[in-house]
Design a protein around this motif. Structure first.
Motif, PDB file in Angstrom:
ATOM      1  N   ASP A  21      46.197  31.548  52.635  1.00  0.00           N
ATOM      2  CA  ASP A  21      44.865  32.143  52.618  1.00  0.00           C
ATOM      3  C   ASP A  21      43.933  31.247  53.423  1.00  0.00           C
ATOM      4  N   ARG A 153      28.525  25.672  43.790  1.00  0.00           N
ATOM      5  CA  ARG A 153      28.702  26.329  45.082  1.00  0.00           C
ATOM      6  C   ARG A 153      28.740  25.300  46.214  1.00  0.00           C
ATOM      7  N   GLU A 156      32.114  23.882  46.521  1.00  0.00           N
ATOM      8  CA  GLU A 156      33.000  24.820  47.226  1.00  0.00           C
ATOM      9  C   GLU A 156      32.921  24.578  48.735  1.00  0.00           C
ATOM     10  N   GLU A 214      45.899  30.469  40.419  1.00  0.00           N
ATOM     11  CA  GLU A 214      44.682  31.077  40.975  1.00  0.00           C
ATOM     12  C   GLU A 214      44.131  30.192  42.081  1.00  0.00           C
ATOM     13  N   GLY A 216      41.176  30.752  45.604  1.00  0.00           N
ATOM     14  CA  GLY A 216      40.423  31.706  46.396  1.00  0.00           C
ATOM     15  C   GLY A 216      40.172  32.960  45.572  1.00  0.00           C
ATOM     16  N   GLN A 217      40.457  34.099  46.151  1.00  0.00           N
ATOM     17  CA  GLN A 217      40.321  35.373  45.444  1.00  0.00           C
ATOM     18  C   GLN A 217      41.669  35.888  44.957  1.00  0.00           C
ATOM     19  N   LYS A 218      42.688  35.025  45.000  1.00  0.00           N
ATOM     20  CA  LYS A 218      44.040  35.455  44.632  1.00  0.00           C
ATOM     21  C   LYS A 218      44.418  34.956  43.239  1.00  0.00           C
ATOM     22  N   VAL A 219      45.101  35.801  42.495  1.00  0.00           N
ATOM     23  CA  VAL A 219      45.650  35.441  41.185  1.00  0.00           C
ATOM     24  C   VAL A 219      47.100  35.897  41.153  1.00  0.00           C
TER      25      VAL A 219
END
Length: 236
Positions: A21, A153, A156, A214, A216-219
């Motif tokens: 990713d 944030r 991040e 988990e 990023g936006q992936k699980v």
């Protein structure tokens, strides 16, 4: 209870289904009103103008905008690590000081009092000008109550800047050293060169076994609990 064999099996499955990713650098426009006092530049006639820089990832919403503004200011001042340390120190200190925590949340406190308090705190803590000026902007705009979210944030952005990717791994028991090593090697292979996995382990007996990864936006849920639920739906 999860066994080493089940964890190893989940790691093998994880390495097959996940793909890299990548984090693409995106353009971010910093509005002069937000950049006031710590990230502005003079325009052709001495007025403020919009600055345009690159940040490692785009963040949205109010806290994302403030975090991005601070990131750009810190990079410009060549003090990214120092600003990150100071911001996180302030957040941790506020958690240990209920009175100050309430002070930051209380909108009834006049702006001039908030600004004076922030200047005094930054002077005593010997914070950098970038951090101090940013906190003053938050105080003036009644945004001190969001400083903990802004700090999250901001981290991040600094992680993306350093090529670090936060990975949360949930298991029933702590990963044995051998499995932890395998997981980190698998993650590193997936992320590729220029990226570094920053693994955070969580324990959750309710998943029954296996693991959940988990980032990023992936699980990727390879837990026994989820597999059992899938089997129940199939049988139904």
């Amino acid at each position: 209870m999860a066994t080493a064999g089940r964890i190893r099996s989940s790691l093998s499955l994880f390495s097959k289904v996940i793909k890299s990713d990548s984090v693409a650098s995106q353009r971010y426009i910093l509005h002069p009103q937000l950049s006031k006092n710590f990230a502005t530049a003079p325009g052709a006639k001495g007025g403020e103008r919009t600055l345009e820089y690159f940040v490692p990832m785009a963040l949205f919403g109010g806290t994302g905008n403030y975090a991005s503004a601070l990131f750009l200011a810190a990079v410009k001042a060549n003090s990214l690590e120092k600003v990150e340390t100071e911001l996180l120190d302030l957040v941790e200190a506020s958690k240990r000081a209920p009175t100050f925590f309430q002070f930051m949340k209380d909108l009834a406190v006049p702006a001039d009092i908030r600004v004076k308090a922030i200047n005094d705190i930054c002077a005593q803590a010997k914070y950098s000008e970038t951090t101090k000026n940013f906190l003053v902007v938050l105080a003036e705009n009644e945004r001190l109550r969001y400083v903990d979210s802004i700090a999250e944030r901001f981290v991040e952005l600094t992680m993306a800047h350093k090529g670090e990717v936060k990975v949360i791994v949930t298991t029933v028991i702590p990963l044995p050293p051998e499995e932890e090593k395998d997981l980190k090697e698998t993650l590193q292979d997936i992320l590729g060169k220029g990226k570094k996995a920053k693994v955070e382990q969580k324990i959750d007996p309710s998943i029954l076994g296996g693991l959940v990864v988990e980032f990023g936006q992936k699980v990727f849920d390879m837990s026994i609990k989820t597999r059992a639920q899938q089997m129940e739906r199939f049988l139904a």
